[in-house]
Design an enzyme around this catalytic site. Sequence first.
Site, PDB file in Angstrom:
ATOM      1  CG  ASP B 214      -1.776  -1.239   1.320  1.00 17.94           C
ATOM      2  OD1 ASP B 214      -2.520  -1.493   0.365  1.00 17.94           O
ATOM      3  OD2 ASP B 214      -1.695  -1.960   2.325  1.00 17.94           O
ATOM      4  CG  HIS B 242      -3.980  -4.803   3.932  1.00 17.30           C
ATOM      5  ND1 HIS B 242      -3.232  -4.025   3.076  1.00 17.30           N
ATOM      6  CD2 HIS B 242      -4.449  -5.823   3.179  1.00 17.30           C
ATOM      7  CE1 HIS B 242      -3.246  -4.567   1.871  1.00 17.30           C
ATOM      8  NE2 HIS B 242      -3.976  -5.650   1.904  1.00 17.30           N
TER       9      HIS B 242
END
Lengths: 387, 387
Positions: B214, B242
């Site tokens: 990410d 997440h």
Amino acid sequence: MDFIDLQINGFWLFLYLSQVKTPIPVQAESPKGKSECYGVFCLTYDLKAEEETKSWKKLINIAVSGAAGMISNHLLFKLASGEVFGPDQPIALKLLGSERSIQALEGVAMELEDSLFPLLREVSIGIDPYEVFQDAEWALLIGAKPRGPGMERADLLDINGQIFAEQGKALNASASRNVKVMVVGNPCNTNALICMKNAPNIPAKNFHALTRLDENRAKCQLALKAGVFYDQVSNMTIWGNHSTTQVPDFLNARINGLPVKEVIKDHNWLEEEFTEKVQKRGGVLIQKWGRSSAASTAVSIVDAIKSLITPTPEGDWFSSGGDGDYELVKEVIFDDYLLSRIRKTEAELLAEKRCVAHLTGDVSVRKTKSGIAFCDLPEDTMLPGEM
Amino acid sequence: MDFIDLQINGFWLFLYLSQVKTPIPVQAESPKGKSECYGVFCLTYDLKAEEETKSWKKLINIAVSGAAGMISNHLLFKLASGEVFGPDQPIALKLLGSERSIQALEGVAMELEDSLFPLLREVSIGIDPYEVFQDAEWALLIGAKPRGPGMERADLLDINGQIFAEQGKALNASASRNVKVMVVGNPCNTNALICMKNAPNIPAKNFHALTRLDENRAKCQLALKAGVFYDQVSNMTIWGNHSTTQVPDFLNARINGLPVKEVIKDHNWLEEEFTEKVQKRGGVLIQKWGRSSAASTAVSIVDAIKSLITPTPEGDWFSSGGDGDYELVKEVIFDDYLLSRIRKTEAELLAEKRCVAHLTGDVSVRKTKSGIAFCDLPEDTMLPGEM
């Protein structure tokens, strides 16, 4: 004088070179589609303006065909990470796909973006080899059609031969005059020949067919049999075609610096089982793993490129399908067993060459009514795992 | 004092640590199967006896779960090549699979053999984490069950939680006392918590959840928007879970050393579109490429490991889900927008924590009749591409 040729070259494809006389005229073709930069790689940059990058080498262009496939999915990230060309060599990747794979190719480009490789400065994707190969200094030709159900090897030679004829023409028209070409797509030896014959303006010595995976597998099998770690095996050669007639050469190979036959006393194993072990590896892997060995193939491509760009360790050598420049090995030895097997794979390569004569410009070969070369391959020699 | 905790840690999972009090007693379990060396990697060797290897460091043991999967298929070859731990660090790979994947795992070991990596000295494979994690100095926990059709996130938390509870116990019993654990299998934050709570003898700071993919994706999107190359983006943080509540922090990130908001004037894009672009990346990739982004995930694991073992560039930082040792960043800033989004992802992490209380030993949480924690997750926050 085949064996003299062999001995002074160490490479197999040379036999072709001395026999095919008719170069094919290069035809200008209209481009079928643009090669386009992708995402963040469309941005301009100035390496000389940044402290971290101003000592870097000049960018090199690396073209890869079959770029949306599994082998490329490993290889591209190795190229981009600096593992192959070094930590001060910025690179541009030029990815060739097909109409069918262009979406997947965008996905590959996105993953390359997300990986933030500092050395990877440009990525472009396209489906026209004339566009994608523009100024390429390396061309790694991985894409090839797999053999479909019921397809003869002759059909496969023709279908893939047409792809490699077109790519040869495209390289001749668009690539750097000194582009190094590594053919991976099978049948790689004959594909490399076709590509080379269609690119008369590029030095013949720049064309290579990937035999390194076989070389690596052969080293591992010798190590296993000898009970030594694989880094002790050197001087391995793969003679001939990438097929079941290929000849992993245990006569010249060495273990801890000694001839293999002095270390492995079981000569029956060497003559009867070793080659089969190497050749069946791909098939066993497909059985175990459910797909072909993309990761280790990519590693072997990296090894092959590194062998071409870095000095070979003292006393060792490597083999590559192709004409040889570099320093050709003089001290190769032959015995009756090795020669008889090399003759067999030579015969097969020459037969394959006749099969693709319509793609190489060889006018001396008998053609069928449809204009395709008469193809007489006596048996199926595809390696297991490469159907 | 959540925000003080956040500020002095820079990592999210710390919130867990201060609230869960009950360590789980470690149970000795009978091993279900041996971990066995594979092929050429069963041979003994003496690094000190060879000229090329005698200056190498001491071998390190790296355990990888989900070793037959696609992320591992990229990662293992990076570990073995020396790209991660350096050219003088020999490694042993300890590969954890399942009964279903053990054949594929043999295929992976064969490809590692055929790759002849000089640094890769030992490979063993097995299905019992107690065996495979023996003396592991790194544990890269990639394997997790994907969400099946109709499966709720609560079910997924429980199924994967059980896997990570067992692996935590196995690490506690078998691994090095200072093993570094990187949890990749999703939901990675909560899996990391469960793993950590089941391994009380291992320092809590050694557990990490992978947020680096990410982070990398966020840097790339900021670079694209700003029209600069991605190496100009620094100080990127991923706060929280997440999931779709994760917070890529553009307030603290910098472009060419300047705050992002000074470079990207379109603050509406930053607040309304940027996060979605980062989060939807995985889903777009699956659409384009037909499978999930294994290659760039593996790259991000490499990046995360390198960040933990090498000094961070002056002025930059990285984020990792987990308690923090290392040098914790002091100069993080917050505004109302960032705080409100961090509160939301914090609430989600705490809800997930309640859902897995039966796996972490938290006795203060309401249980259902079946002994599983009562699970109240208000919405589906799975990231696209990670179903």
